[in-house]
Scaffold this motif. Structure first.
Motif, PDB file in Angstrom:
ATOM      1  N   ASN A 119      88.792  52.261 -20.798  1.00  0.00           N
ATOM      2  CA  ASN A 119      87.405  52.373 -20.359  1.00  0.00           C
ATOM      3  C   ASN A 119      86.673  51.029 -20.364  1.00  0.00           C
ATOM      4  O   ASN A 119      86.871  50.203 -21.250  1.00  0.00           O
ATOM      5  CB  ASN A 119      86.671  53.355 -21.281  1.00  0.00           C
ATOM      6  CG  ASN A 119      85.214  53.510 -20.930  1.00  0.00           C
ATOM      7  OD1 ASN A 119      84.848  53.729 -19.774  1.00  0.00           O
ATOM      8  ND2 ASN A 119      84.354  53.387 -21.923  1.00  0.00           N
ATOM      9  N   ALA A 125      82.237  56.067 -23.192  1.00  0.00           N
ATOM     10  CA  ALA A 125      83.144  55.888 -24.327  1.00  0.00           C
ATOM     11  C   ALA A 125      83.504  57.197 -25.018  1.00  0.00           C
ATOM     12  O   ALA A 125      84.696  57.508 -25.216  1.00  0.00           O
ATOM     13  CB  ALA A 125      82.543  54.895 -25.323  1.00  0.00           C
ATOM     14  N   THR A 147      87.822  51.908 -25.235  1.00  0.00           N
ATOM     15  CA  THR A 147      86.969  50.989 -24.483  1.00  0.00           C
ATOM     16  C   THR A 147      87.404  49.573 -24.811  1.00  0.00           C
ATOM     17  O   THR A 147      87.577  49.241 -25.989  1.00  0.00           O
ATOM     18  CB  THR A 147      85.489  51.214 -24.864  1.00  0.00           C
ATOM     19  OG1 THR A 147      85.140  52.573 -24.535  1.00  0.00           O
ATOM     20  CG2 THR A 147      84.577  50.249 -24.136  1.00  0.00           C
TER      21      THR A 147
END
Length: 256
Positions: A119, A125, A147
């Motif tokens: 991500n 997230a 992320t």
């Protein structure tokens, strides 16, 4: 580029992808958003940065002899908190979840057993983590999610002057865009490209989540200060993220 060294799913044929699946290749899916990034950056920042890091990770894995393939970026996500500025595309969670599940399900049906949802948008997230877990349960394959700036820990701090990690349209993201897609940076608007260094009001703990419109928080749409950005910092950030995440993804215990 020869098929045996190509890492992008969309540049490989079906038989070539079948061979990657048989070889146990990891599928990396960049996940992003299309949204406002202040007065100085094009709206595709998260797409460019997530894809740039994903490709950097994949190149390092491939150079170490580990089979890997990178999907095209899932380019839209959860960006309601940016809508007030204009220029933003957003999904609700149901649609976002359905898209991600469709992509992961397709990878599974193509014979792949491991997927990393990488991500590159803060608003995604928590959702990406939830969907990754649901995909793993439903499809019976190993699915990790994270992320990119969370995965690097404190490693970005020495590269940056005015912040310790990624914020929004900030020193970090602007630097990465200068390195990855410089034509998307409006240098003449950089003097305006600064704002508060947090989206949280005083007293809100870092662990407490409450989304607010960025329009209420930052008139410029920026969290952080992009005026300290440089292409050299951007190159260093991408290289650092690629190195650390590639190392993390080689951990056999992650996929056991």
């Amino acid at each position: 580029m020869a098929a045996d060294t190509e890492i992008e799913w969309m540049k490989l044929t079906a038989p070539e992808l079948n061979a990657r699946a048989e070889a146990g290749a990891l599928v990396i899916v960049p996940v992003a958003s299309l949204e406002q990034h202040g007065p100085h950056l094009a709206t595709g920042v998260d797409i460019v940065c997530a894809t740039g890091v994903a490709l950097g990770v994949a190149r390092k894995l491939a150079s170490a002899g580990r089979p890997v393939v990178v999907m095209p970026c899932v380019w839209t996500g959860l960006a309601e908190h940016h809508v007030a500025f204009g220029g933003t595309v957003t999904l609700d969670f149901a649609a976002f979840s359905a898209v991600l599940k469709g992509v992961v399900r397709s990878a599974m049906r193509a014979g792949f057993k491991r997927v990393m949802l990488l991500n590159g948008h803060g608003g995604n997230a928590e959702a990406v983590a939830v969907v990754g877990g649901e995909c793993q349960n439903e499809f019976g394959i190993a699915v990790a999610a994270g992320t990119y700036w969370h995965l690097v820990g404190d490693a970005f701090a020495p590269i940056l002057d005015r912040q310790s990690n990624v914020m929004h349209a900030c020193e970090a993201e602007t630097s990465m865009m200068m390195a990855l897609l410089p034509e998307a940076v409006r240098a003449d608007r950089l003097p305006e490209a600064h704002g508060p260094h947090s989206t949280r009001p005083e007293g809100q703990p870092a662990a407490m989540i409450r989304r607010r419109s960025f329009k209420e928080i930052s008139p410029s749409g920026v969290i952080g200060d992009a005026r300290a950005a440089s292409a050299a910092k951007g190159e260093a950030l991408v290289e650092t993220a690629s190195t650390i995440i590639a190392e993390e993804l080689t951990n056999a215990r992650l996929w056991a």
